[in-house]
Design an enzyme around this catalytic site. Structure first.
Site, PDB file in Angstrom:
ATOM      1  N   CYS A  73       0.850  -1.195   0.000  1.00  0.00           N
ATOM      2  CA  CYS A  73       0.000   0.000   0.000  1.00  0.00           C
ATOM      3  C   CYS A  73       0.886   1.245   0.000  1.00  0.00           C
ATOM      4  O   CYS A  73       1.851   1.327   0.780  1.00  0.00           O
ATOM      5  CB  CYS A  73      -0.900  -0.002   1.236  1.00  0.00           C
ATOM      6  N   GLU A  77       3.348  -5.782   8.642  1.00  0.00           N
ATOM      7  CA  GLU A  77       3.754  -4.405   8.325  1.00  0.00           C
ATOM      8  C   GLU A  77       4.941  -3.961   9.197  1.00  0.00           C
ATOM      9  O   GLU A  77       5.883  -3.334   8.702  1.00  0.00           O
ATOM     10  CB  GLU A  77       2.571  -3.455   8.520  1.00  0.00           C
ATOM     11  N   SER A  82      -6.457  -9.439  11.229  1.00  0.00           N
ATOM     12  CA  SER A  82      -6.565  -8.099  10.654  1.00  0.00           C
ATOM     13  C   SER A  82      -6.456  -7.067  11.764  1.00  0.00           C
ATOM     14  O   SER A  82      -7.346  -6.941  12.616  1.00  0.00           O
ATOM     15  CB  SER A  82      -7.908  -7.955   9.928  1.00  0.00           C
TER      16      SER A  82
HETATM   17 FE1  SF4 Z   1      -3.317   1.028   3.074  1.00  0.00          FE
HETATM   18 FE2  SF4 Z   1      -3.570  -0.671   5.098  1.00  0.00          FE
HETATM   19 FE3  SF4 Z   1      -4.644   1.766   5.276  1.00  0.00          FE
HETATM   20 FE4  SF4 Z   1      -5.710   0.022   3.626  1.00  0.00          FE
HETATM   21  S1  SF4 Z   1      -5.638  -0.163   5.852  1.00  0.00           S
HETATM   22  S2  SF4 Z   1      -5.226   2.182   3.150  1.00  0.00           S
HETATM   23  S3  SF4 Z   1      -3.909  -1.128   2.935  1.00  0.00           S
HETATM   24  S4  SF4 Z   1      -2.462   1.278   5.114  1.00  0.00           S
END
Ligand code: SF4
Length: 342
Positions: free
Chosen positions: A117, A147, A243
């Protein structure tokens, strides 16, 4: 289903809803964020353009349904780069990777497509910048999350991870006047604020990112829960247990005193949770597809929650472009129109 913008003065109260008028408040924004949409599109386009097998390092996004769906289309999910045969094509997940993973891919001659991302990449760039400027780096986040593993890898020799205020107390750095902090993108806003406050007390000259690292999607979904939880007897968050942002949504609800549960789908709902509840608020983490939300809402309808009201707390219209590897591949394959990802 009706859709309304949230009016903080309106009486959406659980107490006010009669037992005969059981209802669902469907929060908006919910579900897929721009980074997740992009990452899933990348895998689908890669499969259509190059054909299976396409290897994906780690879960492309933290949702079992999404991963299973892509696996059925031919994606092969691996934990480490070493599991990808030499010379094959591999996609990095939305959570990003460390430089060591990039090196390993290079050494194995892998064809890499990066689905990190852009908001995670931003944090990596900040880590590199602070490290080059000689700062000791404090990374606020959860050690076991993909991450954090990736961001930590940008400057492991100067970075320490903290996940709560107690760990801030234990921090030791060579120069307390030369410390910087960054955060995981999917933290609880409240928890991050408390940790940053503790860091500022311990290191008064600490510096941080220009704008907060917690991403717009994480923030918006938390704000939506915060606005609506007190009007509900139960908050259901659709999302997988790994998650991060989904777990934080449950915490926001519970911290406000409203019972909240994280559920993968309707099968995870215990009917006992619904006893005596007249209003259920439903939301979804940034990696949970809408089809699972619909499944949950249908279950609730069948359980007597006949009225479904979508409550829009704020608009959200963010989109990210595809990475150059995919744009180039689409061009080589013919035209963008020849590839359908929906
Ligand atoms: Fe990016 Fe993760 Fe935020 Fe979604 S939740 S916009 S993948 S940083």
């Amino acid at each position: 289903m009706t859709t309304t913008a949230l009016d903080p003065t309106s009486n959406h109260s659980q107490a006010a809803a009669s037992p005969d008028h059981k209802r669902v408040l469907l929060l908006k924004p919910r579900g897929f964020c721009a980074g997740v949409v992009r990452a899933i599109d990348i895998v689908k386009i890669a499969l259509e353009t190059f054909g299976a097998p396409i290897y994906v390092r780690r879960e492309i996004v933290h949702n079992r349904y999404v991963v299973n769906e892509l696996a059925e289309k031919g994606a092969i999910f691996v934990h480490e780069i070493e599991e990808v045969p030499d010379g094959q094509r591999v996609i990095y997940s939305a959570h990003g990777v460390s430089p060591a993973v990039r090196e390993m891919s290079k050494a194995r001659n892998l064809k890499v497509i990066d689905a990190t991302c852009p908001l995670v990449t931003k944090v990596h760039i900040e880590a590199v910048k602070f490290a080059k400027q000689g700062y000791s780096l404090v990374l606020i986040g959860h050690r076991d999350h993909d991450e954090i593993e990736g961001t930590l890898g940008e400057a492991p020799e100067v970075t320490q991870v903290v996940s709560n205020v107690a760990e801030v107390d234990a921090l030791q750095v060579p120069d307390p006047d030369h410390v910087a902090y960054l955060t995981q993108t999917t933290l609880s806003l409240d928890e991050a604020r408390d940790i940053i406050h503790a860091l500022k007390l311990k290191f008064p000259n600490i510096v941080g990112p220009h704008s907060q690292d917690i991403c717009y999607a994480t923030e918006n979904r938390q704000v939506a829960v915060r606005n609506v939880a007190h009007n509900a007897g139960l908050v259901l968050v659709v999302g997988s247990t790994n998650s991060s942002n989904s777990n934080r949504l449950v915490e926001v609800s519970r911290n406000l005193g409203t019972v909240g549960y994280l559920i993968d789908n309707s099968q995870a709902i215990d009917p006992a949770w619904l006893k005596g509840v007249s209003t259920v608020a439903v939301t979804a983490g940034a990696s949970a597809p809408e089809i699972l939300v619909e499944d949950v809402v249908n279950y609730l309808r069948q359980s007597g929650f006949a009225s479904v009201e979508e409550v829009e707390v704020m608009p959200e219209n963010v989109r990210f472009g595809l990475p150059p590897e995919i744009i180039q591949a689409i061009g080589t394959a013919g035209s963008a129109e020849s590839v359908s990802v929906r």
